[in-house]
Design a protein around this motif. Structure first.
Motif, PDB file in Angstrom:
ATOM      1  N   THR A 137      40.933  32.984  26.345  1.00 52.13           N
ATOM      2  CA  THR A 137      40.059  34.016  25.769  1.00 52.13           C
ATOM      3  C   THR A 137      40.783  35.343  25.561  1.00 52.13           C
ATOM      4  OG1 THR A 137      39.337  34.783  27.952  1.00 52.13           O
ATOM      5  CG2 THR A 137      38.069  32.986  26.933  1.00 52.13           C
ATOM      6  N   GLY A 138      41.932  35.508  26.238  1.00 49.23           N
ATOM      7  CA  GLY A 138      42.631  36.780  26.179  1.00 49.23           C
ATOM      8  C   GLY A 138      42.106  37.806  27.166  1.00 49.23           C
ATOM      9  N   LYS A 139      41.076  37.438  27.894  1.00 53.80           N
ATOM     10  CA  LYS A 139      40.510  38.350  28.896  1.00 53.80           C
ATOM     11  C   LYS A 139      41.232  38.164  30.234  1.00 53.80           C
ATOM     12  CE  LYS A 139      37.083  39.853  26.264  1.00 53.80           C
ATOM     13  NZ  LYS A 139      36.942  41.279  25.852  1.00 53.80           N
ATOM     14  N   LYS A 140      41.351  39.277  30.985  1.00 56.97           N
ATOM     15  CA  LYS A 140      42.055  39.258  32.270  1.00 56.97           C
ATOM     16  C   LYS A 140      41.116  39.703  33.386  1.00 56.97           C
ATOM     17  CE  LYS A 140      45.256  42.187  31.379  1.00 56.97           C
ATOM     18  NZ  LYS A 140      46.463  43.016  31.632  1.00 56.97           N
ATOM     19  N   VAL A 141      41.151  38.950  34.490  1.00 53.69           N
ATOM     20  CA  VAL A 141      40.320  39.284  35.652  1.00 53.69           C
ATOM     21  C   VAL A 141      41.208  39.401  36.884  1.00 53.69           C
ATOM     22  CG1 VAL A 141      38.369  38.606  37.095  1.00 53.69           C
ATOM     23  CG2 VAL A 141      38.371  38.027  34.654  1.00 53.69           C
ATOM     24  N   ALA A 142      40.991  40.461  37.659  1.00 52.54           N
ATOM     25  CA  ALA A 142      41.705  40.652  38.923  1.00 52.54           C
ATOM     26  C   ALA A 142      40.796  40.233  40.070  1.00 52.54           C
ATOM     27  CB  ALA A 142      42.114  42.112  39.103  1.00 52.54           C
ATOM     28  N   ILE A 143      41.362  39.501  41.003  1.00 50.31           N
ATOM     29  CA  ILE A 143      40.626  39.087  42.195  1.00 50.31           C
ATOM     30  C   ILE A 143      41.382  39.574  43.424  1.00 50.31           C
ATOM     31  CG2 ILE A 143      39.949  37.088  43.596  1.00 50.31           C
ATOM     32  CD1 ILE A 143      39.319  35.621  41.022  1.00 50.31           C
ATOM     33  N   VAL A 144      40.673  40.202  44.344  1.00 51.75           N
ATOM     34  CA  VAL A 144      41.287  40.685  45.576  1.00 51.75           C
ATOM     35  C   VAL A 144      40.921  39.723  46.708  1.00 51.75           C
ATOM     36  CG1 VAL A 144      41.481  42.593  47.213  1.00 51.75           C
ATOM     37  CG2 VAL A 144      41.125  43.073  44.777  1.00 51.75           C
ATOM     38  N   GLY A 145      41.918  39.004  47.211  1.00 49.75           N
ATOM     39  CA  GLY A 145      41.703  38.071  48.305  1.00 49.75           C
ATOM     40  C   GLY A 145      41.751  36.621  47.841  1.00 49.75           C
ATOM     41  N   ALA A 146      42.684  35.851  48.418  1.00 46.79           N
ATOM     42  CA  ALA A 146      42.827  34.431  48.075  1.00 46.79           C
ATOM     43  C   ALA A 146      42.168  33.553  49.124  1.00 46.79           C
ATOM     44  CB  ALA A 146      44.308  34.071  47.918  1.00 46.79           C
ATOM     45  N   GLY A 147      40.988  33.985  49.586  1.00 46.56           N
ATOM     46  CA  GLY A 147      40.205  33.174  50.499  1.00 46.56           C
ATOM     47  C   GLY A 147      39.237  32.302  49.715  1.00 46.56           C
ATOM     48  N   PRO A 148      38.273  31.665  50.389  1.00 43.13           N
ATOM     49  CA  PRO A 148      37.345  30.754  49.708  1.00 43.13           C
ATOM     50  C   PRO A 148      36.601  31.388  48.531  1.00 43.13           C
ATOM     51  CG  PRO A 148      37.194  30.446  52.065  1.00 43.13           C
ATOM     52  CD  PRO A 148      38.093  31.628  51.852  1.00 43.13           C
ATOM     53  N   ALA A 149      36.094  32.609  48.707  1.00 43.18           N
ATOM     54  CA  ALA A 149      35.348  33.255  47.618  1.00 43.18           C
ATOM     55  C   ALA A 149      36.261  33.543  46.432  1.00 43.18           C
ATOM     56  CB  ALA A 149      34.703  34.553  48.122  1.00 43.18           C
ATOM     57  N   GLY A 150      37.436  34.114  46.703  1.00 45.01           N
ATOM     58  CA  GLY A 150      38.370  34.450  45.631  1.00 45.01           C
ATOM     59  C   GLY A 150      38.885  33.229  44.895  1.00 45.01           C
ATOM     60  N   LEU A 151      39.215  32.174  45.631  1.00 44.64           N
ATOM     61  CA  LEU A 151      39.724  30.949  45.012  1.00 44.64           C
ATOM     62  C   LEU A 151      38.651  30.275  44.159  1.00 44.64           C
ATOM     63  CD1 LEU A 151      41.769  29.499  48.004  1.00 44.64           C
ATOM     64  CD2 LEU A 151      42.719  30.333  45.844  1.00 44.64           C
ATOM     65  N   ALA A 152      37.417  30.220  44.680  1.00 42.92           N
ATOM     66  CA  ALA A 152      36.328  29.606  43.919  1.00 42.92           C
ATOM     67  C   ALA A 152      36.049  30.385  42.643  1.00 42.92           C
ATOM     68  CB  ALA A 152      35.064  29.525  44.782  1.00 42.92           C
ATOM     69  N   CYS A 153      36.066  31.698  42.749  1.00 47.00           N
ATOM     70  CA  CYS A 153      35.840  32.549  41.584  1.00 47.00           C
ATOM     71  C   CYS A 153      36.968  32.354  40.567  1.00 47.00           C
ATOM     72  CB  CYS A 153      35.756  34.010  42.023  1.00 47.00           C
ATOM     73  SG  CYS A 153      35.340  35.166  40.688  1.00 47.00           S
ATOM     74  N   ALA A 154      38.198  32.341  41.049  1.00 49.28           N
ATOM     75  CA  ALA A 154      39.359  32.193  40.171  1.00 49.28           C
ATOM     76  C   ALA A 154      39.319  30.873  39.410  1.00 49.28           C
ATOM     77  CB  ALA A 154      40.647  32.282  40.992  1.00 49.28           C
ATOM     78  N   HIS A 155      38.994  29.799  40.116  1.00 54.22           N
ATOM     79  CA  HIS A 155      38.980  28.481  39.477  1.00 54.22           C
ATOM     80  C   HIS A 155      37.939  28.421  38.363  1.00 54.22           C
ATOM     81  CE1 HIS A 155      38.078  24.150  39.039  1.00 54.22           C
ATOM     82  NE2 HIS A 155      39.373  24.017  39.272  1.00 54.22           N
ATOM     83  N   LYS A 171      50.912  36.437  53.555  1.00 52.41           N
ATOM     84  CA  LYS A 171      52.017  35.685  52.950  1.00 52.41           C
ATOM     85  C   LYS A 171      51.557  34.378  52.325  1.00 52.41           C
ATOM     86  CE  LYS A 171      55.582  37.469  56.095  1.00 52.41           C
ATOM     87  NZ  LYS A 171      56.560  37.108  57.154  1.00 52.41           N
ATOM     88  N   LYS A 172      50.421  33.865  52.795  1.00 47.47           N
ATOM     89  CA  LYS A 172      49.891  32.609  52.280  1.00 47.47           C
ATOM     90  C   LYS A 172      48.475  32.804  51.760  1.00 47.47           C
ATOM     91  CE  LYS A 172      52.302  29.328  55.364  1.00 47.47           C
ATOM     92  NZ  LYS A 172      52.054  28.262  56.373  1.00 47.47           N
ATOM     93  N   SER A 173      48.086  31.938  50.829  1.00 46.34           N
ATOM     94  CA  SER A 173      46.714  31.932  50.329  1.00 46.34           C
ATOM     95  C   SER A 173      45.838  31.081  51.240  1.00 46.34           C
ATOM     96  CB  SER A 173      46.692  31.364  48.906  1.00 46.34           C
ATOM     97  OG  SER A 173      47.542  32.101  48.057  1.00 46.34           O
ATOM     98  N   GLY A 174      44.528  31.211  51.046  1.00 47.53           N
ATOM     99  CA  GLY A 174      43.586  30.384  51.804  1.00 47.53           C
ATOM    100  C   GLY A 174      42.620  31.179  52.652  1.00 47.53           C
ATOM    101  N   GLY A 175      42.980  32.424  53.000  1.00 46.16           N
ATOM    102  CA  GLY A 175      42.081  33.227  53.825  1.00 46.16           C
ATOM    103  C   GLY A 175      41.829  32.582  55.168  1.00 46.16           C
ATOM    104  N   ASP A 428      30.059  29.567  47.139  1.00 46.16           N
ATOM    105  CA  ASP A 428      28.898  29.773  46.263  1.00 46.16           C
ATOM    106  C   ASP A 428      28.921  31.176  45.666  1.00 46.16           C
ATOM    107  OD1 ASP A 428      26.307  28.867  45.189  1.00 46.16           O
ATOM    108  OD2 ASP A 428      25.472  30.432  46.468  1.00 46.16           O
ATOM    109  N   ASP A 429      29.257  32.167  46.469  1.00 46.21           N
ATOM    110  CA  ASP A 429      29.374  33.538  45.966  1.00 46.21           C
ATOM    111  C   ASP A 429      30.407  33.620  44.847  1.00 46.21           C
ATOM    112  OD1 ASP A 429      27.523  34.452  47.780  1.00 46.21           O
ATOM    113  OD2 ASP A 429      28.937  35.581  49.013  1.00 46.21           O
ATOM    114  N   GLY A 430      31.568  33.026  45.081  1.00 50.17           N
ATOM    115  CA  GLY A 430      32.640  33.082  44.090  1.00 50.17           C
ATOM    116  C   GLY A 430      32.255  32.428  42.787  1.00 50.17           C
TER     117      GLY A 430
END
Length: 443
Positions: A137-155, A171-175, A428-430
């Motif tokens: 789409t050309g649109k860009k989204v920033a997500i803060v935090g690679a935990g469950p909410a951030g990963l679900a939202c990103a996917h 240093k690692k993702s997953g929260g 669910d939030d993500g």
């Protein structure tokens, strides 16, 4: 750690391996078929109603029974992309399985969590990527935090064709899936395997070592991206506000669990002989059980109210007790007992509830300890927001779509107000936020 009694290597290497093996060994293909046959495939199934991510449980169980576990996994992942981890850590005994008609009728629910794990593990082992991205789409989204909410939202955003960048402080993702869950619940590096599976859809980049308020700011993210999702969890740890709280041997349970999860050699972790844990939630149970499994001789959980008021489920409380952990109810800490800068025990007071309010009885007692864990909850750190976002009860205020008081910023997971502090609720939030962000970007 200065204590002579706080040392590692209390057990043999084989004992550590056995103690930290999978809490719930996975079902075999035959066992999964037999278990799936127990499902009544209820119309308007109560199990699905009880699932925070509304997975079509009767459908995926029917698919397993029909010999199609990969199709079952796709049904699960459509609603919950972290369905593999949720199958391991979800308190199913108080959600879908508690609502199961077989639980009501027989006291023995269908093993929904284990069936979900069987399906998701089967697909993930196959290496198949069940999802395909839409056109960019050309649109860009920033997500803060690679935990469950951030990963679900990103996917979900990536599926819609948006480009996503996740900024993660660690240093690692997953929260919490990587750093905060008991090691025996998620073995063999599953948290990272799940992250890789999620990233496999494409369109998601993760930058580690980037914390809000330090390397990145909300103001700059809003300038550089079309939308922002905040899913950084809770960074603060509640204090006891007790004398000698900073003594050697007094530890934050969350930090210790993170250290344990990243340890290459469990024998090198320091563990006391006499361990006290203050708190009544999942973290308290996790640190108490793991202390026992690491070789502590005596582990006691101290909780200020009764068993029914503990946030930890009945199953978790029973798990702790079967592992040799004692639970003392109706007691609260008064002060840490210390000698020469080292914790040697805890003075406690018995409590009572009168007209809904907790109060001390004035009767105190002392318990010996060389290690004391604080597991009394975490708190949201609002400073990086710089008063830009409205808070509610100390967390970020959001509406039903998880939108904040800023028109282009959403939030979810533990940092958002009204959450359940569960992995499945964060997912669910993500997902909800991602759909709202997609509508916003498509307008």
């Amino acid at each position: 750690m200065g204590h002579p009694d706080i040392a590692g290597r209390r057990l043999s290497k084989d004992a550590y391996a056995k103690n930290f093996a999978d809490l719930h060994p996975p079902l075999s293909a035959h066992e999964a078929l037999v278990e799936s046959d127990r499902c009544y495939f209820c119309y308007e199934a109560p199990c699905q109603e009880a699932c925070p991510t509304s997975i079509d449980i009767p459908l995926f169980i029917r698919q397993i029974g029909a010999g199609n576990p990969q199709g079952a996994a796709e049904t699960i992942f459509e609603q919950n992309i972290l369905g593999g981890m949720c199958a391991r850590v979800c308190p199913t005994e108080t959600l879908c399985e508690e609502a199961c008609v077989r639980e009501t009728a027989e006291g023995k629910p269908v093993k929904i969590g284990l069936l979900q794990r069987y399906a998701t593990d089967t697909l993930m082992r196959s290496g198949k990527q069940p999802f395909q991205r839409a056109a960019a789409t050309g649109k860009k989204v920033a997500i803060v935090g690679a935990g469950p909410a951030g990963l679900a939202c990103a996917h979900r955003l990536a599926l819609h064709g948006h480009d996503v960048t996740i900024f993660e402080a660690r240093k690692k993702s997953g929260g919490l899936n990587e750093y905060g869950i008991a090691a025996y619940k998620t073995v063999d590096g599953f948290a990272q395997a799940e992250v890789d599976f999620i990233l496999g859809v494409g369109g998601i980049a993760i930058e580690h070592g980037k914390a809000l308020g330090k390397q990145i700011t909300l103001e700059r993210l809003r300038q550089d991206y079309d939308a922002v999702f905040l899913g950084m969890g809770l960074q603060g740890v509640n204090a006891l506000n007790s004398r000698h709280e900073d003594s050697d041997g007094v530890e934050d349970a969350v930090d210790y669990i993170a250290e344990l999860r990243q340890a290459k050699d469990l024998g090198k972790l320091p563990v006391g002989r006499h361990v006290l844990v203050i708190g009544g939630g999942m973290t308290a149970i996790d640190i108490a059980v793991q202390s026992k499994l690491l070789g502590a001789e005596e582990v006691t959980i101290l909780y200020r109210r009764g068993a029914d008021q503990m946030k930890a489920s009945d199953f978790e409380q029973e798990l702790a007790q079967t592992k040799g952990v004692k639970i003392k109810h109706w007691v609260m800490p008064k002060k840490v007992l210390a000698w020469d800068g080292k914790a040697i025990g805890l003075e406690c007071e018995y409590t009572v509830e009168k007209k809904g309010k907790l109060q001390g009885t004035g009767e105190t007692f002392k318990l010996k300890a060389d290690m004391i864990f604080k597991a009394i909850g975490q708190s949201f750190v609002p400073e990086p927001m710089k008063d830009a976002i409205v808070l509610d009860g100390g967390r970020i205020k959001v509406d039903a779509s998880r939108r904040t008081s800023l028109p282009d910023v959403w939030a979810g997971g533990d940092c958002a107000a009204g959450g359940q502090d569960l992995t499945v609720a964060a997912v669910d939030d993500g997902r909800r936020a991602a759909e709202a962000i997609n509508s916003f970007l498509s307008a």
